[in-house]
Structure formats: structure tokens, C-alpha cells
Motif scaffolding. Sequence first.
Motif: not given
Length: 862
Positions: A350-355
Motif C-alpha cells: 500500500t505504501i508503494r502504491r500510494v507513492a
Amino acid sequence: MAVKEPATRVWEDVWIPTVCDMCYNGCTIRVRRVNGVAVKIEGIPDAPPNYGKVCAKGNAGLMNLYNPGRILHPLVRTNPEKGIGVDPKWKQVTWDEALNLFVSRLQAARAKDPRSVIGASFDSYSHFMLRSFLTAFGSPNLTTASAGFFCGNGMHPVAYTFTGSNDVHPDLEHCNYLLMFGTSYGFVAQANAMGLTQEMARARMRGMKLAVVDPVCTYAASKADEWIPIRPGTDAAFALSLMNVLANELHRVDEGFLRQYTNSAYLIGPDGHYVRDRESGKPMVWDARAGEARTFDAVAPEDAALEVGAQGLGPLQGLEARPGFQLFKDHLRTYSPERAAEITSVPAETIRRVARDLAEAASIGSTIRLEGHELPLRPAAVIWYRGISAHKHAMLNGMSVGQINLLLGALDVPGGLLNATASGPFWGPREDADGLLIPGNPFTFRHMRTPLPRRAVKQPETLELIELFPLSVYARAMLWLGVLHAEQFGLPYRAEVLIQCRTNVMAAGADPEVTAEALKRIPFIVSLADHHDETTEFADLLLPDAHNYERLVPVAFNPYYRYNNAALPGEAWLFSLQQPVVSPAGEARYWIEVLLEVADRLGILPDLNTTFNTIAQLEDPYRLDPNRKYTWAEICDQWTRSYFGAEHGLEYFREHGYYKAGRRNARQSYPRAFHSARIPLYLEHFLGAGEEVRQFTEEHDLPWDTSDYVALTEWKACPAHSESPPEYDLWVVNQKLPFLTYTFTGENPWLMDLAERNTRVFPVGINAETARRKGINEEDEITLETPSGRQVRGLAHLSQGVHPECLAVPGILGRWVTSLDKYRGKGIHFNQLVEYSMDRLDTLAAAVDACVKVKVSKAPKR
């Protein structure tokens, strides 16, 4: 045939323009008055900031006006005992008797030390005159009290540092992706509530994506494209990990913005400070084209190196040096998504996708033409507020989230995060000797403390100890330290008199028991109020205040300073007047008019007039004559004419209600491209400030934590993360309600009825799976207990909209002093769970840590 006369003849039916004051946003409204009675409220379609829209609070305002529990006469306490739930045993007195008592106690306090008087109010529209009164009296102790305990502590200093304004907001007209941390911007909350709510609706309808990071599925999160549940107090770890992905995995940062508009290229020595030119003292950067170090202002932005290789530069003035951005980028590597996932509970993917979503939406390199200017277009923004400010490390939390905008180049440009009042018709941000941004708003300098230029640390003079907070805009939460422990901090006086109006410190502040002890320590308290509450219960003298629709107040005579209703891009700068719609009930008087009478009796009116001229920035021929006694209406008339000319005096405002003073153009709305002042990504000034605080507190043997004064933002755990025994396994999360803000909204039967009909207000929200695991069913009465033994009870409401490790307790409920018997004690008073102690106070941002863990059990039957 004779026509029968109506039983009640309508001899008056008028609409009066005024300003709503059910929250702090100052919406322009008009009130219908029939036969001397206010009967209806509506918006004015062409008037900012709400453009005809009125929220539930505004529509219900008449119920506060006609509250049968209103205070109508001056009252004197006859019971010398004070405490929570202790009856003051009020005795009605005349106004003359009340003023004589008030003045005599002020005279006695002034004879001891004029600084011993505190003025506490969140009636910010009245602050110009309150500040003038206190200054003329000789006291520096003006406070909003509980409003600054855990609200903007992690926002305002960051906003000033990044933009030169007290607040920021997303450019919803151009933004395509908005990420919100712990805030309800655009959902009838925060600054400019109604204006931004309408902008949010338009942005969502045109396709802007919204993601909300919050432990609870708030009203904002429920309307978002994505709700990202997060463990409380870990937002900074999430933000730092997002930046790590942007900078080190995706390599998607706006290098041009970082070179030109931040200190990212400034060279940093081994001690963490700037490498400075020996002759000029200016910070230096590495000129990649020339292959040498030069002062920051002697190198073209495109030639300034952001990185110089893994080993850094060789000896430079005898020092090893690296650009600040390189240190920042390397520091981010310690916040891998995998590590952040363990801290925050947000999955690494999720962190990578939001970035990625942020990077793609930001469209780095794109431009837009507005009003003939070619400007950077960065249609992605990240915003935050109280949710991440109410923690031990509030400023680091706010800095971490705000810095995402810096990496994307999305600050004060179309589509990004914008200043509220940093740029206006005749001012803009300035720069200091190091090239860093400092506020240029002249009203800011007169009324607010700012992080830059950094203030010197010195012996405290104020009871809030602001002198020990060189980077914070206020230190409201420290007030009780100054009151209870004045001698420890070297204060040469003790609090003698508290003048309190429109701030319910007992209910809205932290730890009522400590607050009560502090109030009991103050020998004389005068409360000016229109209803009884938990704080007036401690007053020695209680004076009936006028309701909002009974008073004359220049509410938004200074939107240049007031961020709550500052003009949005393309809107008019609005100046408005709150004026009496009906006559005051009983013997009520507007509290500022009471202070003017008190000033006259004290003999300080000449000094007050002179001070008001300076604070309100009145110009000749409308400056107040020090030797003349003015009525409040005459002062307002001078004020309006000074600002807007002879033709726009008080009578103009009485008739029209407001005045539009020109449109906020692109240069004022998006000032980043129009000035050269730089934003500190690398927080070098934190180090110097921390060194000064550390030296002073050590010399004076004060227990003071200075570990947050770091140049590279980092996540730090709140005490509850590490100090709570295992059985205390759930965090209690408090969030705002759009229809209940100030505690006086809890006196409104319409709003409380609305709250009762909402299943998410009075019960304790608990994740459904967590509840099943603990054997808790819907509407079970449960007990919440903290490690220190504080207990509250409430009914459980099972929901998927609460993080599995959390409980949701909204608003300021569980009130014990209210005229609405039906709602007395109903709901949970969250602030009873918050501890006020040195280890829970943020000694960088002056916030109270509201990170609370509890154990939950079924309550025994009563």
C-alpha cells in the motif's frame, strides 16, 4: 364583511446581514427578524467564504440564542470551596457591584505585578481589543488556552516554515490526487469549512482522487476513494517511507524545485550545520559546473549539486561536506516500506502504491498558464492537521507529512498545497540572511510568533513559557505548568486573576483534574459567558455575555491575517461585520465592551487606545485619541474607515454586512514562482534552537526533553507505544464531528438531537472482529481503563470503520455541566483519559500527547 385582525400584528419583518459564529470560520449569513425575534438563518449567495451555504451548526444557531439556560445577570460566588461538581452557590448582584469587584481585584493584582493577570479566550474576533487591554494593563499573558493544546501544534509552525502563513490548504480547483492525514478538510471542518467543502464537492465531481489516512473511518474517509487505516501516532513513519519510495525507489522528485526553492543543495558539515563562507558567513553549495563551493546566492539553481557521490566532498575548509538533500535522501532509506509496515500496520504494498499514485498525479515538469503567467502545475497535495498534532512529537509528525509536498514540488503552485495568507495585495514572503523564507505579512508579525526568524531562548516571562519554545507559534499547553510551578521556571510572579471568555478549558483541555488544580490556584476568576459550563463552575464572578446575534464585532476585518476565512484563489478578499440582530437578553453585555468600561475605571484607557492603534494598524485621521473615551460602536467606525475609506464606515457595514476588497490573483494565490526565499528541507535551524534550549534548561536544572530538535525528520514513538503493559492493547482515538465543535454546540438541543440520531456519536466505536474476540456485543456497556487507572464507561458500537487496534470516541461529550439535562454525562469525555504530565508534553511544539491506550472489559451491571 369585516376582516378580522390577526392576533399578532407583524410590525417588523427584516433581514439583517451578519456573521455566523458557531465555529471559527465566520460564514456570511443573514438573519430574519420578525417583531424583534430572530426566526430564520440563511446564507448570502454571492458572499464568500460560504456562498449561501450554511451548515447544521449555523442553521441551529438560534437555539443557543434562545437557550432557556442562558446567564442573564451578574453573579457572585458565595461558596469558597471549588472543585469539579462543586456548586458555586451563585448570588445575583448589580452590574455596578460586579464591576467594582472586578476592578478592585485587578487593582490588587496590578499592585503585585501586572503580569499576574491572564486573558483567556478563543473568541479570536475579539483578540485585537483583548490584546490591547492586556498590553495596556502590563500583562503578556494572552492565551486561547485549550484551543492550542493539541490542535495546530504540528500544523502552524510547519505552515509558517514552508509558506510564511499560519495555515495551508490544498488547491482543490487543480488538484487531481489529495492525500489527507488526520484531518477532515473539505468536510465541514477545519479552516474555511463551507468554502472548502464546496470546493471539495466540485473537485470530487470532476474526478479528483481522495485518500484518507486515519485510524477511524471518519466522515472524510467514508467519502474518499480510499481509507487507509493506520496505527495511532505512526503517521510520520508512513510519510517518511512514502518519501523513501519517491526518492530512492521511483526516483520521482522535483529536483528543479529542490534546487531553486529549498535549501537542499546547502552543504552540511560533520556537525550537522551549514558550511559557511568565511568572509560573508553565507551557506555554501557545490557548483557542479564550476567544480567548486560557492555561496548559495552565487550559483545558478541548475548548477547547484543535490548529491556529490557516496563519499561526499573532500576536505572543504577543513571539513567533509555533503548537500542537505543527500543526507535527507540517505536518511530516508532507514524507512523502508517493510519497516514502516511494522510500525504503522499499513502494508508495504500500500505504501508503494500510494507513492506511485502521488508521483504520477504530480506530473513533475508540467506547467499551466494563469493570468499570463507560466506556472508549475503539480496536481497532487498532502494535507494534515489535528490527528497527527495531538502527539508527543507533533512538529516532527507535521514536518514529515508536509515534506512530501516539497519533494513533489507541490507547494504554493497550482494543484498543490497553498498558503492561506502568506501573500496578499501588498506583501509576500521575505528571506533571511541564509536565504530562508520568513513571513512578510505585516499582520502576522504583529499578532503571531513565527519559527523563522528563530527567536532567542530566554528566561520565561509568560506563564505559557513561550520563551522556551523558539520554533513554536504558541505554547498554550504549558499554561498549567506556569500556574502550578511558577517558581520552578523562575517566574517572579504568580497568577492572580484569570479573565476567561469563550474557552472551556475544563472540558476542552487535557486532564480535568490537573486543570481544576490550576484553576483553584488562581485567587480570582472572572468568567464572561452566556451559559454555565465546566469552567464557569470555578469562577468567582460570572458576567452575562452577549450572544453572537446580540453583539457588534468586526469578525473578518482582517482576512489578511485570519487564515480561517482567507480568500481562496480567484476569490475576493472579504471583510465582514457581525452585528446585533436582536437586543441582548436580560442584562447581557458584549464582553469587550465590559473590558472597555473596566479599562476606564482602572485609568488605563489612554494606553489602551494607543495600543489598539498599533495592533489594529489604524491610520490617520482614524487613529484613536488617547485622551478620548470612545463607545465600542465609535471604535468600530474608526476601524472601518481607516481600512476602507470614509465611504465605508460602520453604517455601510451595517447595511451591506460585508465589503469585497479586490480579488486574490494568481500572484497572491500561487506565490512560489514570484519570490526567491527558500524552504528548509534540511532543518539546520532546529539544531541551533535545540542547543540554546538545552543550554538554558540544563543551567536552570529544568527537566526538558530536547531530543526532537533534529535536522532530519524522524518518527518517534509516543510514550503509550512503549510504556503500556500488554493488556492495555487498544488505542482510544478522538475525532472531530462536523456538527459539534466548540463545547457550546453541546448546549444546542437541535445539534444534540442530531447527534443522538447518529449511531456513531455517543457509543464507543470498536472494530467488529476485535469486539467478537473480546466477547463484546453491540450496545454492551464496556469499561475503558488506562494504565494509570482512569476509567470511563460507554456503550459499544461494532463497526468495520475502526482500526482493529483502536476505539473511536468522537467530539467533546460526557459533559457534566450543561443546561440540557437529557445529555448530561452522555457519551465519553475523551479528555479525562489524557494525562497532563511532563513526559506527555511535547517540548518542541508545546502539544499535549493524546495517544492513549486502554484495556477494555464488559462493565459490571450497575
